[in-house]
Design a protein around this motif. Structure first.
Motif, PDB file in Angstrom:
ATOM      1  N   SER A  56       0.837  -1.207   0.000  1.00 41.23           N
ATOM      2  CA  SER A  56       0.000   0.000   0.000  1.00 41.23           C
ATOM      3  C   SER A  56       0.865   1.248   0.000  1.00 41.23           C
ATOM      4  O   SER A  56       0.604   2.213  -0.728  1.00 41.23           O
ATOM      5  N   ARG A  89       2.376   2.386  -3.318  1.00 40.05           N
ATOM      6  CA  ARG A  89       1.471   3.116  -4.210  1.00 40.05           C
ATOM      7  C   ARG A  89       1.428   4.600  -3.868  1.00 40.05           C
ATOM      8  O   ARG A  89       1.107   5.424  -4.722  1.00 40.05           O
ATOM      9  N   ALA A  90       1.722   4.944  -2.613  1.00 35.42           N
ATOM     10  CA  ALA A  90       1.680   6.344  -2.184  1.00 35.42           C
ATOM     11  C   ALA A  90       3.055   7.011  -2.244  1.00 35.42           C
ATOM     12  O   ALA A  90       3.193   8.163  -1.842  1.00 35.42           O
ATOM     13  N   VAL A  98      -0.657   7.828   2.811  1.00 45.95           N
ATOM     14  CA  VAL A  98      -1.316   6.643   2.273  1.00 45.95           C
ATOM     15  C   VAL A  98      -2.820   6.798   2.453  1.00 45.95           C
ATOM     16  O   VAL A  98      -3.306   7.048   3.560  1.00 45.95           O
ATOM     17  N   GLN A 121      -5.600   3.654  -1.861  1.00 45.33           N
ATOM     18  CA  GLN A 121      -4.339   2.949  -2.086  1.00 45.33           C
ATOM     19  C   GLN A 121      -4.253   1.678  -1.255  1.00 45.33           C
ATOM     20  O   GLN A 121      -3.560   0.727  -1.627  1.00 45.33           O
ATOM     21  N   GLN A 122      -4.971   1.645  -0.129  1.00 47.38           N
ATOM     22  CA  GLN A 122      -4.984   0.451   0.707  1.00 47.38           C
ATOM     23  C   GLN A 122      -6.023  -0.574   0.248  1.00 47.38           C
ATOM     24  O   GLN A 122      -5.905  -1.753   0.578  1.00 47.38           O
TER      25      GLN A 122
END
Length: 201
Positions: A52, A55-56, A83, A87-88
């Protein structure tokens, strides 16, 4: 002899193992997972958190010993790169497998309690710092902090973290962090938010 470098995708399992061993007994995160296969489930949780974070744009620093083994790790969110839930979301099945439904909702409440206390001013956020049990007290945590704070100071940013124990707070104070807020609504623990002001060149 330690080397600190930015971790890559191939390092995720090793970094997750280090963080899982460090946080399984933490008074804040430890209670999220109970029951059977606890160690494996903690590793799975941190692998999902690392995916996750990637992605951030989260930065992951890995400390390696002379044999190349990852013995410590720290995860940092750069300024303006928190985050998000979206994204999670792809990791939701992995989260649920690791912590179960009860642990998942406890984790959401924990994230909200921590987020309420985070400063609004731009800063680097130290989400996790962990060291292998056999290397604690040998300077690994200090090496990780020193490496990233050099970059943060060069950029003249502040830094922020949450610390769950007096022992950890003493380490962070040596690097210029000051406890600024007592975080409430966290069961079985009294974490403190710690702030480090930007350094002038």
């Amino acid at each position: 002899m330690l080397t600190v470098t930015q971790a890559g995708q191939a390092d995720v399992p090793a970094v997750a193992r280090v963080l899982a061993s460090a946080f399984s007994e933490d008074p804040v995160m430890g209670p999220l997972i109970t029951g059977r296969r606890r160690d494996a489930r903690f590793r799975a949780l941190f692998e999902a958190l690392l995916r996750s974070g990637a992605r951030a744009g989260m930065r992951v620093d890995a400390a390696r010993d002379e044999h190349g083994r990852v013995v410590g790790a720290a995860t940092w969110e750069p300024p303006g790169r928190r985050v998000t839930f979206l994204q999670q979301l792809p990791e939701l099945p992995a989260y649920l497998r690791a912590v179960g439904m009860r642990g998942f909702f406890a984790g959401v409440r924990l994230e909200l309690a921590l987020a309420r206390c985070r400063p609004r001013a731009p800063h680097w956020y130290l989400a996790e710092l962990g060291v292998c049990p056999d290397r604690r007290g040998t300077g690994v945590g200090s090496a990780l902090l020193r490496s990233r704070l050099a970059t943060i100071d060069a950029e003249q940013y502040a830094a922020y973290l949450e610390s769950s124990s007096p022992r950890n707070r003493s380490l962070y104070r040596r690097f210029g962090f000051t406890a600024t807020v007592r975080i409430t609504r966290v069961p079985h623990a009294e974490p403190a938010g710690m702030w480090r002001a930007p350094r002038n060149r």
